[in-house]
Motif scaffolding. Structure first.
Motif: not given
Lengths: 490, 105
Positions: A400-402, A472-473, A259-265, A292-298
């Motif tokens: 955004c993606d999700v 994934r999110a 579950p890599d969400i780096k850069g996921l909006k 979510m932010k800590a996991a790399g999402a935006v």
């Protein structure tokens, strides 16, 4: 070794694959739980004999090297799916004793994948409700209780029996159906994962119809990975449902493995911040954004301007479709018949006695909004609003993606706490209905507890037919929230 | 739009639902409440908005016009509430009837 009933669906699959337990042993362990927790009233019909036969057949298939995706996994089926030879009631008196002569596509897919049915779960009558209290077969009890308060709480609805059975470790997974939130809201109330797929992902053939343009089957499980496995087993194109999407089923489980969400909006819709929502839910939502932010999402703020109109528009569209769909219950070909002095009176007596209060209310609203002279003012207007809601989501998904939102405005409530006014009850689905109106997939993930120790869920909404990104999110959120509580005594 | 008892009785008749007289007045209040709540949709300007009848953006599929099942009369009649009548007792799939109350004098 952990008890077989404590294992997730994925762990149970691995246990069976490694031959550390047989399907018969797994099934017996779960049937014992059904016995122990019968007081929850999660099931309308238990099918232990069929379960044992199916488990034996499963072990035989495995011995021949023909194990399917869900080989030997015990499942509970919402009593809205037609199951050949097993009573299917839709939670209604009018279908009491109805024994389908055919199998729904979704359950047929599950049995082809090797799953074992332990029973049919309780639900709000014809899936109309958010508490499970409209079932003709009595309400379901939520395994969770408030700290220091022994009052029984509702499991949510309409897939309340399916949610309670999973939360009480009676089964690792169950099927539900979601028209306006009937998978996601009970999942939130019971501290489990509930996934409503994109409209068209799972076949509606053989599912008792409520509102055909909204109804969608989906899984209830204890983990996001399990929901991916179960969805995989349920989904697929079906020519018998003209709205079933002619698409191949992706490998959903692969989407959650890393579950890599780096850069996921991650879109945060500002219109979901409304007064009716408890401060605790808002705080949890904010925490979810941080996780979510800590996991790399935006995180990205987005706007869904027609959000507040989704609920009233839904309460035109859904009752209108229900009044048409439920016209088939006329006492002639199947179901209850109550005699009358002539044919019209037989129809009226049958339907008056066979349908409960909420179903009658919705049939009447639907009949009214579709009646001559009112069609444009109500039904057409609602369909136009629906188009605007769908457009809102389309525009938001350009940024955004999700989307991340709360699942329900409150935690589980006590039986009777919200029954006096139908509109108050309808508000339970305020966060789930917009995605339903647009046909989008949504998943509720347990993310925390309220001050009384009751579970609260957060919802991830995805683009149409992009359950993989949504999963994934959801897996990333699940990992960050690390919700590992279970209801006391279960 | 507020509904009175008579309007509720008329809707119940249209929907073929027997509603006892004493339930008409409370139902009128409940249904009026729901309809009043729905009225907020009038705030939205929907001129030139195409109504959305389905979320799936596809034309409905068509199949070849041929018979795909049949010979399952027994299954079709299995749940008949008034019982079924079969043409041939020895071969129930040969055909049969639902039974209904007499409607023509």
């Amino acid at each position: 070794m952990a008890a077989l009933t404590d294992l997730t669906l994925a762990a149970l699959k691995a246990t069976l694959d490694k031959k550390e337990a047989s399907a018969v042993e797994v099934t017996e362990a779960h049937l014992k739980k059904l016995d122990e927790h019968r007081a929850l009233n999660a099931f309308i019909t238990e099918t232990p004999d069929r379960a044992r036969d199916m488990a034996k057949a499963s072990d035989a298939r495995r011995a021949k090297g023909q194990a399917g995706l869900l080989e030997g996994v015990p499942l509970a089926i919402k009593d809205l799916f037609c199951t050949e030879g097993v009573q299917t009631t839709a939670g209604s008196h009018i279908l009491e004793g109805f024994v389908p002569q055919y199998e729904s596509t979704v359950t047929a897919n599950l049995w082809n994948a090797g799953a074992v049915m332990v029973g049919k779960t309780n639900l709000d009558e014809f899936a109309m409700g958010s508490s499970n209290m409209t079932s003709h077969f009595g309400g379901v009890e939520n395994p969770w209780k408030r700290k220091g308060d022994n009052r029984k709480l509702v499991p949510g609805g309409s897939s309340g029996g399916s949610a309670a059975a999973v939360a009480a470790y009676m089964v690792p997974g169950s099927t539900g159906t979601d028209t306006g939130g009937s998978i996601r809201q009970p999942a939130s109330f019971c501290g489990i994962v509930g996934l409503k797929p994109t409209y068209g992902r799972c076949s509606r053939w053989g599912v008792v119809a409520f509102a055909s343009s909204l109804d969608q089957p989906g899984p209830l499980t204890r983990t996001v990975e399990d929901s991916a496995f179960l969805l995989q087993g349920m989904a697929g194109h079906d020519p018998k449902d003209s709205t079933s999407a002619p698409l191949a089923v992706p490998d959903f489980a692969a989407a959650v493995r890393n579950p890599d969400i780096k850069g996921l909006k991650v879109g945060i819709p500002k219109e979901y911040r409304v007064d009716a929502v408890s401060a605790e839910i808002v705080a949890l939502w904010d925490k979810g954004v941080e996780m979510m932010k800590a996991a790399g999402a935006v995180p990205v703020e987005v706007s869904l301007p027609h959000t507040k109109y989704a609920l009233p528009a839904y309460y035109i569209v859904a009752p209108a479709e229900c009044s048409s769909n439920l016209a088939r219950y006329d006492g002639v070909r199947f179901g209850l018949r109550v005699p009358g002095k002539d044919l019209i009176e037989m129809y009226q007596n049958t339907r008056g006695a066979g349908f409960g209060k909420e179903v009658r209310r919705r049939i009447m609203i639907g009949t009214y909004v579709l009646s001559a002279g009112y069609y444009d003012a109500y039904y057409k207007k609602a369909q136009q609003i629906r188009a605007l809601i769908a457009r809102d989501f389309k525009q938001a998904f350009e940024k955004c993606d999700v989307l991340l939102t709360p699942t329900a405005p409150t935690a589980a409530f006590a039986a009777g706490e919200k029954m006096d006014d139908p509109v108050t009850m309808y508000l339970n689905d305020m966060f789930t209905i917009p995605a339903s109106m647009a046909g989008l997939p949504g998943i509720s993930v347990p993310a925390g507890v309220d001050k009384d120790g009751l579970p609260l869920g957060l919802q991830i909404i995805g683009r149409a037919f992009d359950e993989e990104t949504m999963l994934r999110a959801a897996a990333a959120l699940e990992k960050a929230a690390a919700f590992n509580l279970r209801p006391a005594g279960y | 739009m507020s509904l009175d008892k008579e309007a509720v009785a008329r809707i119940a008749r249209l929907a073929r639902l027997k509603v006892p007289d004493e339930e008409l007045a409370p139902l009128a209040v409940e249904l009026s409440g729901i309809l009043a709540w729905i009225e907020q949709l009038n705030e939205v300007d929907t001129r030139n908005v195409e109504p959305m009848s389905s979320v799936s953006n596809v034309t409905l599929p068509q199949r070849e016009d041929k018979v795909t099942d049949g010979g399952i009369a027994e299954k079709i009649l299995a749940n008949a509430p008034g019982g079924a009548v079969y043409i041939e007792q020895t071969d129930k799939n040969a055909g049969g009837f639902f039974t209904v109350p007499k409607v023509v004098e």
